[in-house]
Write a protein that holds these residues in place. Sequence first.
Motif, short mmCIF file in Angstrom:
data_model
loop_
_atom_site.label_atom_id
_atom_site.label_comp_id
_atom_site.label_asym_id
_atom_site.label_seq_id
_atom_site.Cartn_x
_atom_site.Cartn_y
_atom_site.Cartn_z
N HIS A 286 8.29 4.21 -16.57
CA HIS A 286 9.74 4.40 -16.73
C HIS A 286 10.13 5.86 -16.92
O HIS A 286 11.31 6.16 -17.11
CB HIS A 286 10.25 3.60 -17.93
N VAL B 189 17.84 -0.45 -15.22
CA VAL B 189 16.48 -0.79 -15.69
C VAL B 189 16.53 -2.06 -16.54
O VAL B 189 15.70 -2.97 -16.37
CB VAL B 189 15.89 0.38 -16.50
N ARG B 190 17.50 -2.15 -17.45
CA ARG B 190 17.62 -3.33 -18.31
C ARG B 190 17.94 -4.58 -17.49
O ARG B 190 17.36 -5.65 -17.71
CB ARG B 190 18.70 -3.10 -19.36
N ALA C 299 14.80 -5.64 -15.43
CA ALA C 299 13.54 -5.82 -16.17
C ALA C 299 12.94 -7.21 -16.02
O ALA C 299 11.72 -7.34 -15.87
CB ALA C 299 13.75 -5.47 -17.64
N THR D 68 6.59 5.21 -23.69
CA THR D 68 7.01 4.02 -22.93
C THR D 68 7.41 2.91 -23.87
O THR D 68 8.40 2.20 -23.63
CB THR D 68 5.87 3.57 -22.00
N GLN D 69 6.67 2.76 -24.97
CA GLN D 69 7.04 1.75 -25.95
C GLN D 69 8.41 2.05 -26.55
O GLN D 69 9.25 1.16 -26.72
CB GLN D 69 6.00 1.68 -27.06
N CYS E 244 11.14 1.19 -23.96
CA CYS E 244 11.34 -0.26 -23.84
C CYS E 244 12.03 -0.81 -25.09
O CYS E 244 12.90 -1.68 -24.98
CB CYS E 244 10.00 -0.96 -23.60
N ASP E 245 11.65 -0.32 -26.26
CA ASP E 245 12.31 -0.77 -27.48
C ASP E 245 13.79 -0.41 -27.48
O ASP E 245 14.63 -1.19 -27.92
CB ASP E 245 11.63 -0.14 -28.70
N ILE F 76 13.57 -4.34 -23.77
CA ILE F 76 12.85 -4.98 -22.67
C ILE F 76 11.36 -4.98 -22.99
O ILE F 76 10.89 -4.26 -23.86
CB ILE F 76 13.09 -4.27 -21.32
N GLN F 77 10.61 -5.80 -22.28
CA GLN F 77 9.18 -5.93 -22.53
C GLN F 77 8.42 -4.73 -21.97
O GLN F 77 8.72 -4.22 -20.89
CB GLN F 77 8.65 -7.21 -21.90
N ASN F 78 7.45 -4.26 -22.73
CA ASN F 78 6.58 -3.18 -22.28
C ASN F 78 5.36 -3.77 -21.57
O ASN F 78 4.47 -4.32 -22.20
CB ASN F 78 6.13 -2.32 -23.46
N HIS F 79 5.34 -3.67 -20.24
CA HIS F 79 4.22 -4.19 -19.45
C HIS F 79 3.12 -3.16 -19.26
O HIS F 79 2.15 -3.43 -18.54
CB HIS F 79 4.72 -4.62 -18.06
#
Length: 398
Positions: free
Chosen positions: A100, A302-303, A306, A378-379, A382-383, A387-390
Motif C-alpha cells: 500500500h 483502497v478502503r 479492500a 503497512t499495519q 491498514c489500521d 481494513i485487513q492486513n494481508h
Amino acid sequence: MRIAVVGCSHGALDDIYKAIHRVDADTKKSGQLPVELLLCCGDFQALRCNADLYTMKAPTKFRLMKDFHNYYAGRKMAPILTIVVGGNHEAMGHMWECFHGGWLAPNIYFLGYAGCVLVDGWLRVAGSSGIYKAEDYKKGYFERIPYIPSTLSSAYHTRQYGVERLLKLNDNGAKVDIFMSHDWPVGIERHGDTQALLRETPRLEMSIRSNTLGSKPLASILDKLKPMQWVSGHMHIRFTAEVHHKSDDSQSTKFLALSKPGAGREFLEVIEVPTPADRRPPNGTRSHTPELFFDPQWLAIVRAFAPFMPLEVKAPPLPSVEEANALIEEALQWVHQNIGTKPILEVQVFSQTAPPTRTSSGEDDKNVTPRSYTNPQTQAFCDMLGIQNHFAAGSLST
C-alpha cells in the motif's frame, strides 16, 4: 516547484543525488530555487541485505547491492524527498511488505503497487509499479517468498486490481498532476518523434510496428486521468511526447521518459510545476522541504476495494461500476469523518524490517536466505483504514 525526474535508478542512488547537487549548484548562480522533490520511475532496487538479491529478477552479473542498503541502514540520508514506483528489477520481498506504500528508508517513499499522494497537500502524484504482461494481468497477487523462477518474474507484473483502482482517481473532479510509471503507455511513441526514436533504438522497431511497445492498461489510465505530466523509465532512453486529449482540447499530457545512470546517459531531468500562490514559500526563501499527505480520494478507493483484494492465481470478480462508485462514495465520507487530509508521517514511520548490512560495502553480509517480514507501516496504514492486513509475515489469508 522544481522536481527532478530519474528514469531507472538501478541502485545508483549516490550518483543520482550527486547529479541533483550539481544541478542545484548550477542553477543557484542564476537565482533559481533548488530541486525540492525527486521522482524515480522504477528499477529502484531497494536492497536491504544480500538476502534481497534473491528476490530480484535479474541476470547474476546485475544482482549487486549498490547504494540503497546504506540509506536503509542509516549510514546515509536521502538529501531530498524521494518518491519511487517499482519496475521489473526490484527486491520484490521488500516491495510486497509495502504493497500500500511506505517509507523504504528515511525520506524515500514507495507509492506501492498502485498509489497516490499529495505533496505539500496540493501536488497530486500517482503511480503504477511493474510492467504489463497480458497473461498475468487478470490474476491475483499469488506470489510469495520463497519465490521460484516463474513467480519471481510474475510478481512484478501489473494487475487489473491496481489499474481499476487508479482509474477511479479523478471521479470526484480532482486532477492528477503527475503520473509515474516504469512501463510506457502503449502507443505513446506516436505522440512524439517516432522516427528519431527508431534511429536511436532500432531494437524497438518490431514493437512499434505491432503497437505492442508499452502497456495497454497504462494507456487507459492516460486517457482517463489526463495528468499534466507523465514520467517513465524502462527503455533506457530519453523520449518526449505530448498527448492532446480529444475529449478536452484545453488539456494535454507531457510525457517524459529517461534512461539509467551512466556516463553519457540522459537519466535525470528537472521539470517545473507552478506552485499555487497560497502555497509559495516566503520571498527570499531558498530551501523548502516538502511534506507528503495521504490523498483522501485514494484512501477511499483502497478502503472500498479492500474486500476484493485478489490473493490467489484466480482473481475474484471486481465490483461493477455502479457498485464500485457507491462503495467509494461511502468510503470517502468515512475518510473525511475519520481521517481527513493527514500527513503520512503521522501514520507511517520508517523502521527496519530485514536486518541491514553491517558495513557500507555489504560484502560481509551473511544474510542470504529471503524471509517475509511484517512491516509496521503497512499495519498502521491498514489500521487507519480499518481494513485487513494481508501482508504480514507468513500471511496467506484470502
